[in-house]
Design an enzyme around this catalytic site. Structure first.
Site, short mmCIF file in Angstrom:
data_model
loop_
_atom_site.label_atom_id
_atom_site.label_comp_id
_atom_site.label_asym_id
_atom_site.label_seq_id
_atom_site.Cartn_x
_atom_site.Cartn_y
_atom_site.Cartn_z
N SER A 49 72.99 33.87 32.28
CA SER A 49 73.00 35.07 33.11
C SER A 49 72.68 36.29 32.27
CB SER A 49 74.34 35.25 33.81
OG SER A 49 74.25 36.33 34.71
N LYS A 70 70.96 35.60 20.55
CA LYS A 70 72.22 34.99 20.98
C LYS A 70 72.45 33.70 20.18
CE LYS A 70 74.37 33.33 25.29
NZ LYS A 70 74.09 33.05 26.71
N SER A 126 76.56 35.33 30.24
CA SER A 126 77.06 34.78 28.99
C SER A 126 76.44 35.42 27.75
CB SER A 126 76.80 33.27 28.96
OG SER A 126 75.41 33.00 29.01
#
Length: 564
Positions: free
Chosen positions: A235, A139, A214
């Site tokens: 999350s 991410k 997210s």
């Protein structure tokens, strides 16, 4: 290369966003042979079958292995790290075209790393570590040395990580290859993934639905097997559930978060977490074991120094019960949509027929109060830092940013005394919930992950099924049930959904329930067609290993797969 078109250089927010998209597209095109661009008109609502129809047989074979199988192929030298990462980069590029889940492909760095790993294996006949050659997606807000670290804010483009985040350093030492970065929402505080830099990440099973947040980029890319193991933050459970993959949120302060980017870093009112998403339970286990075996607390002293525990106690000693599961059907605030209730009923029915577990209903303890407490602890500065990061570029608020920052009645700028009071309320609630758990004596709680399956875009406004456990700092793991809305899945059909439909005279329990009920009445089965149904298993603070062991037992007892 650091971004040069930034707010600081005088560019508008639209110009910065356009440049970031160009950079992403150049990174994708730089990998050869690149895939032809798919016209948007050719992408069906369910995009999950497309990769198999386009990729070579070898690419499909490689990317459809799970982590535990891929590790063996790489360590034995049957597949080279270079061959494997090339296959995953091609599939990741395809996943981007289908769902808009990628911020940057890293072919130069990944191929250099793969060559080093292949040379090492050839010279020593030994893998570097337990993740030798395994491609891991990351991410974007988890820092990578020399790369942009904008955390979804246009005004933060141009910030660059000085070194790899702590968790990446550990994974690198274990042999991992980092090859792609994935999307996140504006503010990092959505249960969807939508920002003004890259737009909206959609769900591979139904592109009218969200991939969650997210870490929605991770959820989407793993569903399409452009990755089989990735790192999310915040999350993890929402994107795992929405996309039908495994996702694990550990107890805070067990896995390292040093080196990630976000607003409000340093706040410890509700401590955020980092964790894996994977196509298999074993992928989750391998990830967590690898991190904890590295003893990350020695470098990041805020972490609790608990090594990985192989042996855990389940059930009550002397009673012959291996696992006791409490079941939450609804949290007495929002009733889940019929597909979730139907899937939960199917799983519980199978568990009741097993000799491995004991199942009991769990009466929720003031879950409405839990939201009131956590909602006023999310933005203790009244949202000032979030708003400043947005205002720095003049970019507009996304719909869910506006909802959580401006339409959330609990947002307040705390004084020292009101913050202390909020902490007292948090700690009192945690003590009360612990007392309830002690009285009932279960090992874990089985419950929904959200008020429905993957929501329609910009509608994810109820967080209670995940925020509840954030407030309590309980670890939680999400797993797929194998059931998809409107699909002919053995054991679940239209009649099962009908049996769990809202009563004709249903009266919503709250305003949030009325909103959720309205979504189902508006869209129904057709609107959510294809969405996977996932469930959540929750354990007590610092009982992460026990929780993961409990899931292993539950999956066996319910006859569910440990891969997706």
């Amino acid at each position: 290369m650091p971004a040069t078109i930034t707010i600081a250089s005088g560019a508008t927010w639209e110009e910065v966003a356009a440049d970031r998209q160009r950079h992403r597209d150049i990174s994708l095109a730089s990998f050869k042979p690149s895939l032809l661009n798919l016209p948007a008109s050719s992408i069906p609502a369910d995009a999950t079958a497309i990769p198999r129809s386009i990729l070579t047989a070898q690419d499909v074979e490689i990317t459809e292995k799970n982590v535990e199988d891929l590790v063996l192929m790489l360590a034995s030298g049957r597949w080279s790290a270079k061959t494997v990462v090339q296959a995953f980069m091609r599939r990741a590029a395809l996943a981007q075209q289908l769902t808009n889940c990628v911020t940057e492909l890293l072919p130069e760095q990944a191929l250099k790393r793969a060559a080093e790993l292949d040379d090492h294996l050839a010279a020593t006949r030994k893998p570097i570590g337990p993740l030798h050659g395994v491609p891991i997606s990351v991410k974007e807000h988890i820092g990578m040395k020399g790369l942009d670290l904008n955390a979804g804010f246009v005004g933060w483009v141009g910030r660059v990580a000085e070194e790899d985040a702590h968790i990446l350093q550990i994974l690198w030492a274990a042999g991992a290859v980092f090859y792609v970065r994935t999307t996140q929402p504006q503010t990092l505080m959505h249960l969807e993934t939508s920002n003004n830099l890259y737009g909206t990440t959609v769900n591979p099973y139904n592109t009218t639905l969200t991939a969650g947040g997210s870490s929605g980029g991770e959820g989407a890319i793993i569903t399409l097997r452009g990755s089989i193991l990735g790192i999310g933050g915040g999350s993890i459970r929402s994107p795992a559930a929405n996309n039908g993959v495994f996702g694990f949120k550990p107890t805070a302060l067990r896995l390292p978060v040093g080196g990630w980017s976000a607003t409000m870093t340093g706040a410890d009112h509700i401590v955020p977490t980092i964790g894996p998403l994977s196509t298999s339970l074993e992928g989750v286990l391998l990830f967590v074991r690898t991190i904890l075996h590295a003893r990350p607390w020695l470098k990041e002293p805020s972490l609790v120094p608990i090594p990985w525990k192989d042996e855990v106690q389940l059930g009550e000693e002397g009673k012959g019960i291996k696992l006791r599961i409490g079941v939450i059907w609804d949290d007495e605030v929002v009733r889940p949509h019929p597909p979730v209730v139907a899937a939960l009923s199917q799983v519980v029915e199978k568990l009741r027929g097993s000799n491995e577990v004991e199942v009991m209903d769990w009466q929720c303890y003031k879950h409405d109060l839990a939201w009131d407490i956590i909602a006023k602890l999310y933005f203790c500065d009244g949202g000032a830092e979030e708003k400043a990061a947005i205002d720095a570029s003049g970019e507009p608020l996304r719909p869910l940013s506006k909802w959580i920052l401006e339409e959330n009645p609990h947002v307040q700028e705390h004084t020292i005394s009101t913050l202390w009071q909020a902490h007292r309320e948090r700690d009192a609630y945690r003590a009360s919930y612990a007392a309830v758990w002690n009285e009932r004596g279960v090992d874990v709680i089985l419950c929904p992950v959200g008020p429905g399956v993957a929501p329609k875009l910009d509608t994810s406004r109820y967080w209670g099924y995940t925020a509840q456990w954030n407030l309590l700092n309980y670890p939680a793991v999400v797993f797929p049930t194998g059931i998809k809305v409107g699909r002919d899945t053995p054991g679940v059909g239209t009649e099962d959904l009908d049996a769990h439909e809202y009563p004709a005279d249903y009266k919503p329990m709250s305003s949030a329930d009325a909103y959720n009920y309205g979504l189902w009445k508006e869209h129904g089965v057709k609107g959510y067609a294809g969405a996977p149904v996932s469930l959540q298993l929750v354990g007590r603070m610092y009982e992460d290993e026990k929780l993961l062991r409990a899931l292993d037992i539950l999956l066996d007892a319910a006859g569910l797969a440990k891969t997706c």
